[in-house]
Design an enzyme around this catalytic site. Structure first.
Site, mmCIF file in Angstrom:
data_model
loop_
_atom_site.group_PDB
_atom_site.id
_atom_site.type_symbol
_atom_site.label_atom_id
_atom_site.label_comp_id
_atom_site.label_asym_id
_atom_site.label_seq_id
_atom_site.Cartn_x
_atom_site.Cartn_y
_atom_site.Cartn_z
ATOM 1 N N CYS A 112 0.812 -1.220 0.000
ATOM 2 C CA CYS A 112 0.000 0.000 0.000
ATOM 3 C C CYS A 112 0.848 1.273 0.000
ATOM 4 C CB CYS A 112 -0.948 0.005 1.188
ATOM 5 S SG CYS A 112 -1.954 -1.471 1.260
ATOM 6 N N HIS A 250 -3.301 6.971 3.020
ATOM 7 C CA HIS A 250 -3.684 5.672 2.470
ATOM 8 C C HIS A 250 -5.073 5.345 3.003
ATOM 9 C CE1 HIS A 250 -3.920 1.623 1.337
ATOM 10 N NE2 HIS A 250 -3.627 1.117 2.512
ATOM 11 N N ASN A 280 -10.077 -0.362 0.403
ATOM 12 C CA ASN A 280 -8.623 -0.247 0.342
ATOM 13 C C ASN A 280 -8.136 -0.826 -0.987
ATOM 14 O OD1 ASN A 280 -5.872 -0.566 0.623
ATOM 15 N ND2 ASN A 280 -5.955 -1.408 2.684
#
Ligand code: COA
Length: 325
Positions: A112, A250, A280
């Site tokens: 990520c 994020h 996500n």
């Protein structure tokens, strides 16, 4: 050293929207559990399209935004945890689709945090004069590496891609940038590749190529490293948190973002959030958010923003940008 700035952004997400209640028909979960624990309401899931295709569509949108010819791109980086193949790299596949024939292409694996790692690498290439125009993409089809019977992970993630184009410039738009890693936490978030299986292998450890996670440990890592990343890029520049218009985190979990806001003593409103609509998307969350902000007219010339991420590896990173479009 050359100055570097972002000259264009773009994104793409598959059309298929999968809501929390759609997921409750696949695993034992509910909209109430997912919304209250994460803030996620829905995510996009591909109906067959792979990572390179999503990445190329985001890239073409960024190329249009920057108003450049793909042949001007001399470095093409794809940050991904879910590549189409071991080889060729997803970056090479994207190169062929978009016609960036003059680019050197490679993938980065930093989960990520991958887009921030990609921005860091691209920035160094432009600063040193090795490249003039760099396409950095964060792209994922996480749906193909999720265990759709594991309610503790499959509800969290989505598919998508975002891209930014870095270019040599007169004024500096990448004011400070930072990346870090902690391999000791590798076990907390992982997706194994293939089992070592050859005529000489003894202990065959059968691997299952799906995402698994220790949510509590990742949560602790995130709330510890995000403030570190934000402080670091502020200290390495001439700015304080009050000079920052937006933080683009994020997009993993609203509760993580609220913790970080509290720790830093700042308003939740300073954080741009779109995780309710995408979940996500790993390396793609930050560039998708950046593109949405630009398209919504939230970013004005001279605005200072911080992008900050964390993820598998474990990895983390941040960048302080002056928006100069
Ligand atoms: N639906 C319903 N119940 C669920 C569920 C789901 N989708 N997933 C887990 N549960 C259950 C668990 O089985 C557990 O039940 P039990 O108490 O009967 O054993 C209960 O909910 C609590 O689980 P727990 O894991 O303790 O929940 P949590 O409050 O820690 O929240 C996360 C889980 C994943 C939301 C949270 O740990 C988190 O956000 N971690 C960070 C993850 C992250 O950001 N990952 C991406 C990194 S890039």
């Amino acid at each position: 050293m050359n100055n570097v700035k972002i000259i264009g952004v773009g994104s793409y997400a598959p059309e298929r929207i999968v809501t929390n209640s759609d997921l409750s028909e696949i695993v034992d979960t509910s909209d109430e559990w997912i919304s209250s624990r994460t803030g996620i309401k829905e995510r996009r899931i591909t109906e067959g399209e792979d990572t390179s295709s999503l990445a190329a569509k985001a890239a073409l949108n960024a190329i249009k935004d920057a108003n450049i010819n793909p042949l001007e791109i001399d470095l093409l980086i794809v940050a991904t945890t879910s590549p189409d193949s071991f080889t060729p790299s997803t970056a090479c596949l994207v190169q062929a689709i978009i016609g960036a024939d003059n680019a050197t292409c490679f993938d980065i694996g930093a989960a990520c945090s991958g887009f921030i790692y990609g921005l860091n690498v691209g920035t160094q290439f432009v600063k040193t004069g090795v490249a003039k125009t760099v396409l950095v993409i964060g792209a994922e089809v996480l749906s193909k590496i999720l265990d759709w019977e594991d309610r503790s992970t499959c509800v969290l993630f989505g598919d998508g891609a975002g891209a930014a184009i870095l270019s040599k410039s007169e004024t500096n738009g990448i004011l400070s940038i930072f990346t870090g890693s902690d391999g000791k936490g590798a076990e907390f978030l992982k997706c194994p590749a293939v089992t070592v299986k050859n005529p000489f292998a003894s202990n065959i450890d059968k691997k299952s190529s799906v995402v698994s996670m220790n949510g509590k440990e990742v949560f602790k890592f995130a709330v510890k490293t995000m403030p570190i990343g934000i402080d670091k890029v502020l200290k390495d520049s001439a700015y304080t948190i009050d000079d920052i218009k937006y933080i683009v985190p994020h997009q993993a979990n609203m509760r993580i973002i609220e913790h970080v806001a509290k720790k830093l003593g700042i308003d939740n409103e300073k954080f741009f959030i779109n995780l309710d609509r995408y979940g996500n998307t790993s390396a793609a969350t930050i560039p998708i958010a950046l593109d949405e902000m630009a398209k919504q007219g939230l970013l004005k010339n001279g605005d200072k923003i911080i992008l900050v991420g964390f993820g598998g590896g474990l990895t983390f990173g941040s960048v302080l940008i002056e928006w100069l479009i």
